[in-house]
Design a protein around this motif. Structure first.
Motif, PDB file in Angstrom:
ATOM      1  N   ILE A  76       5.893 -40.830  -4.211  1.00 39.32           N
ATOM      2  CA  ILE A  76       5.655 -40.776  -2.772  1.00 39.32           C
ATOM      3  C   ILE A  76       5.746 -39.318  -2.374  1.00 39.32           C
ATOM      4  CG2 ILE A  76       6.527 -41.365  -0.502  1.00 39.32           C
ATOM      5  CD1 ILE A  76       7.598 -43.947  -1.692  1.00 39.32           C
ATOM      6  N   ILE A  77       4.713 -38.845  -1.734  1.00 38.13           N
ATOM      7  CA  ILE A  77       4.681 -37.464  -1.260  1.00 38.13           C
ATOM      8  C   ILE A  77       4.544 -37.506   0.256  1.00 38.13           C
ATOM      9  CG2 ILE A  77       3.407 -35.292  -1.284  1.00 38.13           C
ATOM     10  CD1 ILE A  77       2.497 -36.067  -4.134  1.00 38.13           C
ATOM     11  N   ILE A  78       5.373 -36.739   0.926  1.00 41.97           N
ATOM     12  CA  ILE A  78       5.311 -36.666   2.380  1.00 41.97           C
ATOM     13  C   ILE A  78       4.739 -35.305   2.754  1.00 41.97           C
ATOM     14  CG2 ILE A  78       6.640 -36.658   4.509  1.00 41.97           C
ATOM     15  CD1 ILE A  78       8.651 -38.502   3.037  1.00 41.97           C
ATOM     16  N   ALA A  79       3.648 -35.332   3.504  1.00 42.43           N
ATOM     17  CA  ALA A  79       3.019 -34.098   3.972  1.00 42.43           C
ATOM     18  C   ALA A  79       2.961 -34.153   5.496  1.00 42.43           C
ATOM     19  CB  ALA A  79       1.615 -33.976   3.395  1.00 42.43           C
ATOM     20  N   THR A  80       3.251 -33.043   6.132  1.00 46.18           N
ATOM     21  CA  THR A  80       3.180 -33.000   7.592  1.00 46.18           C
ATOM     22  C   THR A  80       2.144 -31.966   8.019  1.00 46.18           C
ATOM     23  OG1 THR A  80       4.921 -31.332   7.787  1.00 46.18           O
ATOM     24  CG2 THR A  80       5.607 -33.639   7.806  1.00 46.18           C
ATOM     25  N   THR A  81       1.568 -32.191   9.179  1.00 52.66           N
ATOM     26  CA  THR A  81       0.594 -31.247   9.708  1.00 52.66           C
ATOM     27  C   THR A  81       0.499 -31.388  11.219  1.00 52.66           C
ATOM     28  OG1 THR A  81      -1.692 -30.493   9.632  1.00 52.66           O
ATOM     29  CG2 THR A  81      -1.351 -32.850   9.410  1.00 52.66           C
ATOM     30  N   ASN A  82       0.099 -30.330  11.850  1.00 45.01           N
ATOM     31  CA  ASN A  82      -0.227 -30.356  13.270  1.00 45.01           C
ATOM     32  C   ASN A  82      -1.745 -30.393  13.453  1.00 45.01           C
ATOM     33  OD1 ASN A  82       2.428 -30.272  14.121  1.00 45.01           O
ATOM     34  ND2 ASN A  82       2.489 -28.047  14.126  1.00 45.01           N
ATOM     35  N   ASP A  83      -2.489 -30.433  12.352  1.00 48.59           N
ATOM     36  CA  ASP A  83      -3.954 -30.426  12.415  1.00 48.59           C
ATOM     37  C   ASP A  83      -4.539 -31.521  11.520  1.00 48.59           C
ATOM     38  OD1 ASP A  83      -6.538 -29.695  13.059  1.00 48.59           O
ATOM     39  OD2 ASP A  83      -6.595 -27.998  11.681  1.00 48.59           O
ATOM     40  N   GLY A 117      -5.838 -46.095   0.387  1.00 47.61           N
ATOM     41  CA  GLY A 117      -4.902 -46.018  -0.725  1.00 47.61           C
ATOM     42  C   GLY A 117      -4.412 -44.620  -1.049  1.00 47.61           C
ATOM     43  N   ARG A 118      -4.949 -43.629  -0.394  1.00 53.46           N
ATOM     44  CA  ARG A 118      -4.527 -42.249  -0.676  1.00 53.46           C
ATOM     45  C   ARG A 118      -3.405 -41.815   0.264  1.00 53.46           C
ATOM     46  NH1 ARG A 118      -8.491 -39.231  -3.959  1.00 53.46           N
ATOM     47  NH2 ARG A 118      -9.245 -40.901  -5.285  1.00 53.46           N
ATOM     48  N   LEU A 119      -3.746 -41.522   1.493  1.00 57.23           N
ATOM     49  CA  LEU A 119      -2.758 -41.106   2.488  1.00 57.23           C
ATOM     50  C   LEU A 119      -2.671 -42.146   3.596  1.00 57.23           C
ATOM     51  CD1 LEU A 119      -3.466 -37.298   3.068  1.00 57.23           C
ATOM     52  CD2 LEU A 119      -1.630 -38.324   1.756  1.00 57.23           C
ATOM     53  N   THR A 120      -1.481 -42.408   4.022  1.00 52.54           N
ATOM     54  CA  THR A 120      -1.272 -43.305   5.157  1.00 52.54           C
ATOM     55  C   THR A 120      -0.727 -42.455   6.296  1.00 52.54           C
ATOM     56  OG1 THR A 120      -0.744 -45.123   3.678  1.00 52.54           O
ATOM     57  CG2 THR A 120      -0.065 -45.348   5.976  1.00 52.54           C
ATOM     58  N   PRO A 121      -1.546 -42.208   7.312  1.00 54.90           N
ATOM     59  CA  PRO A 121      -1.064 -41.357   8.403  1.00 54.90           C
ATOM     60  C   PRO A 121      -0.060 -42.093   9.284  1.00 54.90           C
ATOM     61  CG  PRO A 121      -3.287 -42.114   8.862  1.00 54.90           C
ATOM     62  CD  PRO A 121      -2.938 -42.611   7.502  1.00 54.90           C
ATOM     63  N   ILE A 122       0.995 -41.377   9.654  1.00 55.82           N
ATOM     64  CA  ILE A 122       1.995 -41.883  10.586  1.00 55.82           C
ATOM     65  C   ILE A 122       2.173 -40.822  11.660  1.00 55.82           C
ATOM     66  CG2 ILE A 122       4.396 -42.585  10.878  1.00 55.82           C
ATOM     67  CD1 ILE A 122       4.388 -43.354   7.904  1.00 55.82           C
ATOM     68  N   LEU A 123       1.998 -41.213  12.903  1.00 57.84           N
ATOM     69  CA  LEU A 123       2.113 -40.279  14.019  1.00 57.84           C
ATOM     70  C   LEU A 123       3.563 -40.186  14.482  1.00 57.84           C
ATOM     71  CD1 LEU A 123       0.818 -38.481  16.206  1.00 57.84           C
ATOM     72  CD2 LEU A 123       0.532 -40.560  17.568  1.00 57.84           C
ATOM     73  N   PHE A 124       4.092 -38.974  14.483  1.00 62.02           N
ATOM     74  CA  PHE A 124       5.402 -38.690  15.053  1.00 62.02           C
ATOM     75  C   PHE A 124       5.139 -37.945  16.352  1.00 62.02           C
ATOM     76  CE2 PHE A 124       6.294 -39.048  10.534  1.00 62.02           C
ATOM     77  CZ  PHE A 124       7.396 -39.887  10.542  1.00 62.02           C
ATOM     78  N   ASP A 125       5.277 -38.636  17.440  1.00 55.53           N
ATOM     79  CA  ASP A 125       4.923 -38.074  18.737  1.00 55.53           C
ATOM     80  C   ASP A 125       6.168 -37.996  19.620  1.00 55.53           C
ATOM     81  OD1 ASP A 125       3.260 -37.039  20.673  1.00 55.53           O
ATOM     82  OD2 ASP A 125       2.048 -38.830  20.921  1.00 55.53           O
ATOM     83  N   ASN A 126       5.985 -37.508  20.835  1.00 59.27           N
ATOM     84  CA  ASN A 126       7.095 -37.480  21.784  1.00 59.27           C
ATOM     85  C   ASN A 126       7.523 -38.910  22.093  1.00 59.27           C
ATOM     86  OD1 ASN A 126       6.875 -34.726  21.843  1.00 59.27           O
ATOM     87  ND2 ASN A 126       5.713 -34.664  23.727  1.00 59.27           N
ATOM     88  N   PRO A 127       8.791 -39.097  22.428  1.00 64.75           N
ATOM     89  CA  PRO A 127       9.281 -40.458  22.658  1.00 64.75           C
ATOM     90  C   PRO A 127       8.747 -41.065  23.950  1.00 64.75           C
ATOM     91  CG  PRO A 127      10.966 -38.877  23.250  1.00 64.75           C
ATOM     92  CD  PRO A 127       9.833 -38.103  22.644  1.00 64.75           C
TER      93      PRO A 127
END
Length: 100
Positions: free
Chosen positions: A3-10, A25-35
């Motif tokens: 499991i590799i975690i990659a973060t980006t603002n773009d 099956g490659r990357l599963t995007p998860i949005l970390f946004d303001n609460p």
């Protein structure tokens, strides 16, 4: 088998640059946004075992990490909940004023 975690603002820029990464099956995007208001209510319940008793704006421009930091700092004071609520109002007001 990793499991590799990659973060980006773009996200969209990277997706355009390398679409193969975004096939199924490659990357599963998860949005970390303001609460949201609901998330702040849950945070308050978790850290202080109380319902928050202030009116929260519909749009909160503070990152969740800033709210959590405030919770942790609050526990160094005699009345953590009061410290949290007082300062939460200040940081939300300040942030929402800047973003308009």
């Amino acid at each position: 088998q990793r499991i590799i975690i990659a973060t980006t603002n773009d996200y969209e820029g990277i997706k355009d640059l390398c679409p193969a990464l975004f096939r199924s099956g490659r990357l599963t995007p998860i949005l970390f946004d303001n609460p949201t208001k609901e998330i702040i209510k849950e945070i308050c319940k978790y850290y202080f075992e109380k319902d928050i008793d202030i009116v929260l704006p519909d749009k909160i421009n503070n990152p969740t990490s800033e709210i959590i930091d405030l919770c942790l700092k609050a526990h160094t004071f005699d009345d953590p909940y009061d410290y949290f609520v007082t300062n939460l109002k200040k940081i939300i007001s300040k942030s929402n004023t800047k973003k308009k």
